[in-house]
Design an enzyme around this catalytic site. Structure first.
Site, mmCIF file in Angstrom:
data_model
loop_
_atom_site.group_PDB
_atom_site.id
_atom_site.type_symbol
_atom_site.label_atom_id
_atom_site.label_comp_id
_atom_site.label_asym_id
_atom_site.label_seq_id
_atom_site.Cartn_x
_atom_site.Cartn_y
_atom_site.Cartn_z
ATOM 1 N N SER A 14 -10.563 0.043 3.616
ATOM 2 C CA SER A 14 -9.752 -0.156 4.829
ATOM 3 C C SER A 14 -9.247 1.193 5.319
ATOM 4 C CB SER A 14 -8.540 -1.030 4.528
ATOM 5 O OG SER A 14 -8.926 -2.293 4.074
ATOM 6 N N GLU B 239 -4.504 4.129 6.251
ATOM 7 C CA GLU B 239 -4.336 3.779 4.840
ATOM 8 C C GLU B 239 -4.996 4.836 3.969
ATOM 9 O OE1 GLU B 239 -5.432 0.638 1.517
ATOM 10 O OE2 GLU B 239 -6.679 2.080 2.520
ATOM 11 N N ARG C 5 0.822 -1.227 0.000
ATOM 12 C CA ARG C 5 0.000 0.000 0.000
ATOM 13 C C ARG C 5 0.855 1.277 0.000
ATOM 14 N NH1 ARG C 5 -3.248 -3.507 -0.525
ATOM 15 N NH2 ARG C 5 -5.386 -3.505 0.219
#
Ligand code: EPU
Length: 331
Positions: free
Chosen positions: A223, A319, A156
């Site tokens: 998320s 995130e 990520r």
């Protein structure tokens, strides 16, 4: 002031000073030159960005479009403008027998956001298909590109995310092998009787629809936190306290722990504070029950982060990109 509420999937009510739609590189450069003395934010579909208060600057809305496909004996080559919708690209490929993107079906957002986040799901991260990423470099005022290595992808993460604000991605060049080994390592995909790109595509959609709230029905940005990695000794210590703790091996001998489990174990799942909540089926997803306020979201996110630190000695990182008055903000 222009409303941003419908331009980010979390749907907090927020405004910006000005909003410009960008549908060509020329219009992008033009808008940057006009608004260069105020905070600038390039926005795709707003599925990983949350405006927690009014943004005192200009938002440039990415509507760069176009998909170009070519092939040689071994590979398909796709050159895709950054404002194309990600899932529509996945469908486009499935319909043409171009395999590889099926595990990443139904991820919200634009093609240009995919390399920034190095989007990943069900055993596949986008980095493996990236040949190069083209961008406009704000400081030099020039177009340039990075090859895959130069993008410095990680879980990520990418150079685009680490050095946010320096570059605006205009298109992404993908390379997909014709002899592609389907990825069925993720639990429910391993159970597929006859794995094909089509069946993986369908299964991924089914799983996502079961577990993850549809942003058009319940505001969310996927998320909220990344899954943290910890050392083996830290993990063994936690495992002695929580024998059932789920875990995965990560690079360099580290152990990845699902943040959803940490949050769930602390009892946050289904919790609601004001109109901000922790989703009842996936503790990693924070949701907007209607009229969520930025300050309530920050309060809940900080509470989760603090309690995870206190109980597990793990530092969660967000995130999602949280945008405040004039820039990204940290929890
Ligand atoms: N779990 C809980 N409680 C929950 C949900 C999950 O304890 O409420 C535990 C379970 O043990 C489960 C484990 O957490 O086995 C992992 O859950 P899941 O498979 O749903 O995946 P995740 O680690 O929570 C990641 C990605 C998702 C991606 C899925 C599937 C991150 C931050 N998230 O979630 O990506 O769809 O894997 O590959 O890596 C996103 O980035 O926005 C996103 C949704």
């Amino acid at each position: 002031m222009q409303s941003l509420t419908s331009l980010h999937t979390f749907g907090i009510q927020a405004k910006c000073n000005s909003l410009e739609t960008v549908d060509s590189v020329d219009s992008l450069v033009y808008a940057i030159n006009i608004y260069k003395n105020q905070p600038l934010l390039f926005l795709g579909e707003g599925s990983n960005t949350i405006f927690v208060e009014d943004f005192e600057g200009c938002v440039l809305l990415n509507k760069l479009k176009g998909v170009h496909v070519s092939e040689d004996d071994e590979f398909y080559h796709l050159s895709v403008a950054s404002g194309e919708n990600w899932h529509e690209l996945v469908v486009f490929c499935i319909e043409r027998g171009i395999n590889g993107f099926e595990n990443l079906a139904l991820i919200p957002g634009t093609v240009g956001a995919a390399p920034i986040q190095n989007i990943g799901a069900y055993g596949v991260e986008i980095e493996r298909f990236i040949h190069s990423v083209e961008f406009y470099e704000i400081e030099s005022g020039r177009m340039a590109y990075f090859n895959r290595k130069e993008c410095e992808f990680a879980y990520r993460e990418s150079r685009f995310k680490r050095e946010a604000g320096k570059r605006i991605i205009t298109s992404v060049n993908f390379v997909l092998p014709k002899q592609y080994q389907l990825v069925t390592s993720y639990g429910p995909l391993a159970e597929l009787k006859e794995a094909s790109a089509q069946s993986i595509f369908k299964k991924v959609i089914e799983i996502r629809q079961q577990k993850l709230p549809d942003p058009s029905k319940l505001g969310n940005a996927g998320s909220f936190f990344k899954n943290p990695t910890i050392s083996m000794s830290h993990f063994l210590d936690l495992q002695s306290r929580y024998p059932d703790i789920p875990h995965f091996s990560a690079p360099e001998g580290m152990i990845k722990i699902p943040a959803a489990w940490l949050i769930d174990t602390l009892g946050f799942k289904g919790v609601k504070q004001g109109d901000v909540g922790c989703h009842q089926h996936q503790a990693l997803v924070l949701v907007n029950h209607g009229n969520a306020k930025g300050k309530d979201l920050i309060y809940l996110a900080r509470d989760i982060k603090q309690q995870v630190a206190n109980h597990f000695n793990i530092e969660l990182e967000n995130e999602v990109r949280l945008i405040g008055r004039d820039n990204a903000i940290e929890l």
